[in-house]
Design an enzyme around this catalytic site. Structure first.
Site, short mmCIF file in Angstrom:
data_model
loop_
_atom_site.label_atom_id
_atom_site.label_comp_id
_atom_site.label_asym_id
_atom_site.label_seq_id
_atom_site.Cartn_x
_atom_site.Cartn_y
_atom_site.Cartn_z
N GLU A 363 1.04 30.37 6.20
CA GLU A 363 -0.17 30.81 6.01
C GLU A 363 -1.60 30.44 5.55
O GLU A 363 -1.97 31.26 5.09
CB GLU A 363 -0.77 31.92 7.17
CG GLU A 363 0.10 31.61 8.18
CD GLU A 363 -0.79 32.69 9.69
OE1 GLU A 363 -1.15 32.92 9.74
OE2 GLU A 363 0.61 33.26 10.08
N GLN A 367 -2.66 29.54 -3.79
CA GLN A 367 -3.31 28.66 -4.54
C GLN A 367 -4.52 28.66 -3.35
O GLN A 367 -5.70 28.65 -3.66
CB GLN A 367 -3.24 27.66 -4.60
CG GLN A 367 -2.15 27.87 -6.29
CD GLN A 367 -0.78 28.89 -6.47
OE1 GLN A 367 -0.44 28.29 -5.36
NE2 GLN A 367 -0.38 29.24 -7.55
#
Ligand code: COS
Length: 410
Positions: A363, A367
């Protein structure tokens, strides 16, 4: 006044979910992890007691719980076993685009299916060459009369092997980047849908993760979600709504590891005292406790924003990023508290460390969450703008009424 007191209903739901996690999930969690056993028995029981599909509106047979209640349940499920938990909760991800952009008939049919029996649905966004870069997807949907024909491949699909239907994102205008993607509901039984591969994973081994191919799959045009070429937005709106749940599950993993570490530190004696007496251990325990509490607060904040009908992109990504990274740090420290025993499968924490890793990946990686957070900070958009599902539903309703009028005219 900000008040963190839960309602009686929320306390009951937490108790129900905790007791289920304790009695039905933990009992088999470490065993199912070993061979990657599919937890159909746990799924059936969770469905029976009402712990699945909590997000489905009452109009389609679900309990229509608020986001905060959903997160309270997900923390307990994550505490029990996030592998089994991921399979229990994946219907929420697959059906969110349907709730947001499906026609009345589509909602009745596909959400109804999930409400009636322990059916499963999967979210098909990621492709072998398009993970973080959603716009780079290659799956194609070509309109032919009153249907679309789908070709392509989706990977890392949770529950893919067992799904009754998929939400599939595909290019309908390949030269138009993120503005050329559409979303569809695809029946798993459609000719041309094949499950290619079940992944052998590092963690969350009881959940099923598969690659699904679509070869000339015919999808009725009415299974298009929202408008054509609005699929990217639908995916982003979905993730805004599901990332708080992932954050809650990560909080549950962290809390489980923290509790195991606390107990073990009181029992394990080194240098003549329980290791909990050593400041080196105390500092790790203190940081674990802080991270669990902070992750839960961010998670609840993101859920409450959604319950208030506000756009929660910023806080959903903050919660998901922080809770996932914290779960990883806490579980690594829990192994450290156990010392050499932490590395041994006979002890509970190495599984939690392996399970936590995926929280930083699925999901949206940690980052990607930072990218979303930075964008929301540097180019802020109002959080009070109308809830996008209202926009999508209004657009769809207008489209439906136009076609009804056209049909009436004919
Ligand atoms: N809600 C509604 N619309 C949104 C939105 C949101 N949360 N986020 C972006 N949008 C819209 C923007 O408004 C923009 O609309 P226009 O076409 O009208 O201009 C469009 O979407 C593109 O947005 P943006 O330019 O911000 O997209 P970027 O390409 O910069 O970034 C990222 C997109 C990288 C954030 C996105 O691709 C992403 O989240 N990737 C990770 C995907 C992921 O989580 N994969 C895991 C698989 S699911 S298990």
């Amino acid at each position: 006044m900000v008040d963190f007191t839960l309602t009686d209903e929320q306390k009951d739901l937490r108790e129900l979910a905790h007791s289920f996690a304790d009695k039905e999930m933990r009992k088999v969690a470490w065993e199912y992890d070993k061979d990657g056993t599919w937890p159909q028995d746990v799924i059936d029981k969770a469905f029976e007691v009402g712990l699945m599909n909590t997000h489905i509106p009452e109009a389609y047979g679900g309990p229509g719980l608020d986001y905060l209640s959903g997160c309270i349940i997900e923390e307990e499920i994550g505490w029990g076993c996030s592998g089994i938990g991921t399979s229990l909760m994946a219907n929420g991800l697959a059906s969110s685009p349907v709730v947001l952009g499906g026609s009345e008939e589509t909602k009745k049919k596909y959400l109804g299916m999930l409400s009636e029996r322990p059916a499963l649905a999967s979210f098909g966004l990621t492709e072998p060459d398009a993970g973080s870069d959603v716009s780079g997807m290659k799956t194609r949907a070509v309109k032919q009369g009153d249907k679309y024909v789908l070709n392509g491949s989706k990977c890392f699909i949770t529950n893919g092997t067992y799904a009754d239907w998929f939400t599939v994102f595909a290019k309908t205008d390949p030269d138009n980047g993120h503005r050329g993607i559409s979303a569809f509901v695809v029946d798993a039984s459609s000719p041309g849908v094949t499950v290619d591969k079940k992944e052998d994973k590092m963690g969350q081994r009881a959940s099923n993760t598969a690659t699904i191919s679509f070869n000339d799959v015919e999808v009725p045009a009415e299974n298009l979600l929202a408008e054509e070429n609005k699929g990217f937005k639908l995916a982003m709106m979905t993730l805004d709504r599901t990332r708080p749940g992932v954050a809650a599950m990560a909080t549950g993993i962290g809390r489980a590891a923290f509790e195991f570490a606390v107990e073990y530190s009181k029992e394990r004696v080194q240098f003549g005292v329980p290791i909990a007496m050593h400041q080196a251990i105390q500092f790790m325990i203190a940081d674990m406790s802080t991270k669990v509490d902070a992750a839960r607060l961010l998670t609840w904040h993101s859920a409450v924003l959604l319950d208030q009908g506000k756009r929660a992109s910023l806080v959903s990504s903050e919660a998901k990023r922080f809770a996932a990274d914290s779960a990883m740090e806490i579980t690594v420290d829990a192994v450290q508290v156990y010392g050499g025993y932490g590395f041994i499968k006979e002890y509970p924490v190495e599984k939690l460390m392996r399970d936590a890793k995926i929280m930083q990946l699925y999901e949206g990686t940690s980052q990607i969450q930072r990218l979303v957070i930075a964008k929301e900070v540097l180019l802020p958009r109002p959080v009070d703008e109308p809830a996008p599902e209202a926009e999508a539903n209004a657009a769809k309703a207008a489209e439906d009424s136009q076609s009804e009028q056209a049909a009436a005219t004919v």
